[in-house]
Design a protein around this motif. Structure first.
Motif, PDB file in Angstrom:
ATOM      1  N   SER A  32      -5.067   7.557  -2.822  1.00 39.18           N
ATOM      2  CA  SER A  32      -5.170   8.998  -3.034  1.00 39.18           C
ATOM      3  C   SER A  32      -4.331   9.699  -1.970  1.00 39.18           C
ATOM      4  CB  SER A  32      -6.634   9.453  -2.933  1.00 39.18           C
ATOM      5  OG  SER A  32      -7.075   9.364  -1.596  1.00 39.18           O
ATOM      6  N   GLY A  33      -4.091  10.976  -2.147  1.00 40.77           N
ATOM      7  CA  GLY A  33      -3.277  11.733  -1.201  1.00 40.77           C
ATOM      8  C   GLY A  33      -3.881  11.890   0.175  1.00 40.77           C
ATOM      9  N   VAL A  34      -5.176  11.664   0.304  1.00 40.72           N
ATOM     10  CA  VAL A  34      -5.834  11.840   1.599  1.00 40.72           C
ATOM     11  C   VAL A  34      -6.114  10.519   2.308  1.00 40.72           C
ATOM     12  CG1 VAL A  34      -6.879  14.038   0.956  1.00 40.72           C
ATOM     13  CG2 VAL A  34      -8.141  11.914   0.542  1.00 40.72           C
ATOM     14  N   ALA A  35      -5.706   9.414   1.700  1.00 43.08           N
ATOM     15  CA  ALA A  35      -5.997   8.104   2.281  1.00 43.08           C
ATOM     16  C   ALA A  35      -5.122   7.819   3.497  1.00 43.08           C
ATOM     17  CB  ALA A  35      -5.780   7.012   1.240  1.00 43.08           C
ATOM     18  N   LEU A  36      -5.666   7.031   4.389  1.00 41.31           N
ATOM     19  CA  LEU A  36      -4.941   6.577   5.569  1.00 41.31           C
ATOM     20  C   LEU A  36      -4.531   5.126   5.327  1.00 41.31           C
ATOM     21  CD1 LEU A  36      -7.284   8.104   8.281  1.00 41.31           C
ATOM     22  CD2 LEU A  36      -5.228   9.104   7.255  1.00 41.31           C
ATOM     23  N   PRO A  37      -3.228   4.867   5.217  1.00 38.60           N
ATOM     24  CA  PRO A  37      -2.780   3.526   4.833  1.00 38.60           C
ATOM     25  C   PRO A  37      -3.227   2.430   5.792  1.00 38.60           C
ATOM     26  CG  PRO A  37      -0.923   4.894   5.513  1.00 38.60           C
ATOM     27  CD  PRO A  37      -2.121   5.775   5.434  1.00 38.60           C
ATOM     28  N   TYR A  38      -3.297   2.727   7.075  1.00 39.35           N
ATOM     29  CA  TYR A  38      -3.723   1.717   8.039  1.00 39.35           C
ATOM     30  C   TYR A  38      -5.148   1.261   7.745  1.00 39.35           C
ATOM     31  CZ  TYR A  38      -5.037  -0.516  12.415  1.00 39.35           C
ATOM     32  OH  TYR A  38      -5.492  -1.408  13.346  1.00 39.35           O
ATOM     33  N   ASP A  39      -6.014   2.209   7.430  1.00 45.34           N
ATOM     34  CA  ASP A  39      -7.395   1.861   7.123  1.00 45.34           C
ATOM     35  C   ASP A  39      -7.493   1.034   5.844  1.00 45.34           C
ATOM     36  OD1 ASP A  39      -8.135   3.193   9.403  1.00 45.34           O
ATOM     37  OD2 ASP A  39      -8.916   4.954   8.378  1.00 45.34           O
ATOM     38  N   VAL A  40      -6.625   1.330   4.870  1.00 43.28           N
ATOM     39  CA  VAL A  40      -6.596   0.531   3.646  1.00 43.28           C
ATOM     40  C   VAL A  40      -6.137  -0.887   3.985  1.00 43.28           C
ATOM     41  CG1 VAL A  40      -5.554   0.266   1.362  1.00 43.28           C
ATOM     42  CG2 VAL A  40      -6.178   2.547   2.185  1.00 43.28           C
ATOM     43  N   VAL A  45       0.869  -1.178   0.000  1.00 46.03           N
ATOM     44  CA  VAL A  45       0.000   0.000   0.000  1.00 46.03           C
ATOM     45  C   VAL A  45       0.902   1.222   0.000  1.00 46.03           C
ATOM     46  CG1 VAL A  45      -1.779   1.284   1.244  1.00 46.03           C
ATOM     47  CG2 VAL A  45      -1.814  -1.230   1.257  1.00 46.03           C
ATOM     48  N   VAL A  46       0.813   2.033  -1.067  1.00 51.75           N
ATOM     49  CA  VAL A  46       1.654   3.227  -1.212  1.00 51.75           C
ATOM     50  C   VAL A  46       0.780   4.457  -1.002  1.00 51.75           C
ATOM     51  CG1 VAL A  46       3.197   4.530  -2.731  1.00 51.75           C
ATOM     52  CG2 VAL A  46       3.163   2.020  -2.842  1.00 51.75           C
ATOM     53  N   SER A  47       1.125   5.243   0.016  1.00 54.13           N
ATOM     54  CA  SER A  47       0.353   6.446   0.348  1.00 54.13           C
ATOM     55  C   SER A  47       1.276   7.651   0.404  1.00 54.13           C
ATOM     56  CB  SER A  47      -0.342   6.283   1.708  1.00 54.13           C
ATOM     57  OG  SER A  47      -1.266   5.232   1.671  1.00 54.13           O
ATOM     58  N   GLY A  48       0.679   8.819   0.534  1.00 55.81           N
ATOM     59  CA  GLY A  48       1.411  10.077   0.633  1.00 55.81           C
ATOM     60  C   GLY A  48       0.603  11.183  -0.001  1.00 55.81           C
ATOM     61  N   PHE A  49       0.923  12.397   0.386  1.00 56.25           N
ATOM     62  CA  PHE A  49       0.200  13.551  -0.140  1.00 56.25           C
ATOM     63  C   PHE A  49       0.391  13.689  -1.647  1.00 56.25           C
ATOM     64  CE2 PHE A  49      -0.590  16.680   3.592  1.00 56.25           C
ATOM     65  CZ  PHE A  49      -1.292  15.697   4.267  1.00 56.25           C
ATOM     66  N   LEU A  50      -0.512  14.438  -2.285  1.00 55.47           N
ATOM     67  CA  LEU A  50      -0.428  14.751  -3.701  1.00 55.47           C
ATOM     68  C   LEU A  50       0.933  15.378  -3.996  1.00 55.47           C
ATOM     69  CD1 LEU A  50      -1.957  14.910  -6.419  1.00 55.47           C
ATOM     70  CD2 LEU A  50      -2.668  17.200  -5.748  1.00 55.47           C
ATOM     71  N   GLY A  51       1.628  14.855  -4.987  1.00 52.28           N
ATOM     72  CA  GLY A  51       2.915  15.400  -5.376  1.00 52.28           C
ATOM     73  C   GLY A  51       4.098  14.838  -4.601  1.00 52.28           C
ATOM     74  N   SER A  52       3.852  13.853  -3.764  1.00 51.90           N
ATOM     75  CA  SER A  52       4.946  13.298  -2.970  1.00 51.90           C
ATOM     76  C   SER A  52       5.830  12.364  -3.786  1.00 51.90           C
ATOM     77  CB  SER A  52       4.400  12.563  -1.741  1.00 51.90           C
ATOM     78  OG  SER A  52       3.626  11.457  -2.125  1.00 51.90           O
ATOM     79  N   GLY A  53       5.279  11.772  -4.837  1.00 47.99           N
ATOM     80  CA  GLY A  53       6.059  10.849  -5.665  1.00 47.99           C
ATOM     81  C   GLY A  53       5.570   9.417  -5.609  1.00 47.99           C
ATOM     82  N   LYS A  54       4.304   9.222  -5.234  1.00 50.18           N
ATOM     83  CA  LYS A  54       3.759   7.862  -5.143  1.00 50.18           C
ATOM     84  C   LYS A  54       3.816   7.142  -6.490  1.00 50.18           C
ATOM     85  CE  LYS A  54      -0.307   9.183  -3.775  1.00 50.18           C
ATOM     86  NZ  LYS A  54      -0.252  10.643  -3.656  1.00 50.18           N
ATOM     87  N   THR A  55       3.352   7.800  -7.546  1.00 48.17           N
ATOM     88  CA  THR A  55       3.321   7.166  -8.861  1.00 48.17           C
ATOM     89  C   THR A  55       4.730   6.875  -9.348  1.00 48.17           C
ATOM     90  OG1 THR A  55       1.227   8.244  -9.371  1.00 48.17           O
ATOM     91  CG2 THR A  55       2.485   7.376 -11.240  1.00 48.17           C
ATOM     92  N   SER A  56       5.670   7.756  -9.095  1.00 43.75           N
ATOM     93  CA  SER A  56       7.061   7.508  -9.487  1.00 43.75           C
ATOM     94  C   SER A  56       7.615   6.282  -8.776  1.00 43.75           C
ATOM     95  CB  SER A  56       7.939   8.725  -9.186  1.00 43.75           C
ATOM     96  OG  SER A  56       7.539   9.821  -9.963  1.00 43.75           O
ATOM     97  N   LEU A  57       7.302   6.136  -7.484  1.00 38.85           N
ATOM     98  CA  LEU A  57       7.751   4.964  -6.741  1.00 38.85           C
ATOM     99  C   LEU A  57       7.135   3.700  -7.326  1.00 38.85           C
ATOM    100  CD1 LEU A  57       9.199   3.569  -4.390  1.00 38.85           C
ATOM    101  CD2 LEU A  57       7.180   4.065  -2.986  1.00 38.85           C
TER     102      LEU A  57
END
Length: 190
Positions: free
Chosen positions: A113-121, A20-32
C-alpha cells in the motif's frame, strides 16, 4: 555511494527471490509491476504477485491480469484492510507459504500500500518458515516526480520509504520540466 568500497559479493541462496515494490498512492507501483510481469512472461518466468490494499477496495487484480486459473492470468493474492508492514505481517507470511506450495513461482512481487514501509515488509521475509526458502529480497520505491516537484511536505513515511529502498525509481518524469530532474534526483539522494 561515493567513497564506499563494496564488500565481498554474497553467494545467492537457493530459493525464490522476492521484490517489494513501495511508494505513495499514484506513484506508479502497479505500472511497474505490470511491466515486470510482461518481461517475466517474455522470459518464460512464472511470477506471483501479492497486492496490499490499505482500504477494502482493491483494483490491482484486474489491472495486473486476473488469476492463475484464467488464460494468461497471473497468480495474485490480495491482502486488504491493513498494511503488510504492520497489521498483516502474519497474513503476509501465510500468503507467501501458500504461494510457494500452490503455485511454485520463479519469483514473487509484493506491491505494498502507499503507506507501507518497505524495510518492515522485508523483515517479514526473514521470519520462519519463509526465511528457509526465500533467496534474495529487494526493496524498490517508486517516487512520483510530480509530487516531489510540488514540494509538498511528504513527511516521515516518505522519508522512511526512500531511505529504506535498495533502488529508487523516479517515475512520471514527463510531467515535470526536464531542468527540474537534477534537483529532484539530488533531493532523493539527500
Amino acid at each position: 555511494r561515493e567513497g564506499i568500497v563494496p564488500g565481498p559479493v554474497m553467494a545467492r541462496r537457493d530459493g525464490i527471490p522476492v521484490l517489494v515494490v513501495s511508494g505513495f498512492l499514484g506513484s506508479g507501483k502497479t505500472s511497474l509491476v505490470r511491466h515486470l510481469l510482461a518481461e517475466a512472461q517474455r522470459a518464460g518466468e512464472r511470477v506471483a504477485v501479492i497486492s496490499n490494499e490499505f482500504g477494502a477496495l482493491g483494483i490491482d487484480r484486474a489491472l495486473l491480469g486476473g488469476t492463475a486459473g484464467e488464460p494468461g492470468g497471473v497468480p495474485i493474492r490480495e491482502l486488504e484492510g491493513g498494511c503488510v508492514c504492520c497489521e498483516l505481517t502474519d497474513d503476509l507470511v501465510n500468503t507467501l507459504e501458500a504461494l510457494r506450495r500452490e503455485v511454485a513461482p520463479d519469483r514473487i512481487a509484493i506491491e505494498t500500500s502507499g503507506v507501507a514501509l518497505p524495510y518492515d515488509v522485508q523483515l517479514s521475509l526473514w521470519r520462519p518458515p519463509v526465511s528457509a526458502w526465500i533467496s534474495d529480497d529487494l526493496g524498490v520505491v517508486v517516487v512520483n516526480a510530480e509530487q516531489l516537484t510540488e514540494a509538498h511536505e511528504l513527511g516521515p513515511t516518505f522519508e522512511q520509504q526512500v531511505t529504506a529502498a535498495d533502488l529508487l525509481v523516479l517515475n512520471q518524469v514527463d510531467r515535470v520540466p526536464e531542468e527540474a530532474l537534477p534537483g529532484l534526483e539530488a533531493r532523493l539522494r539527500g
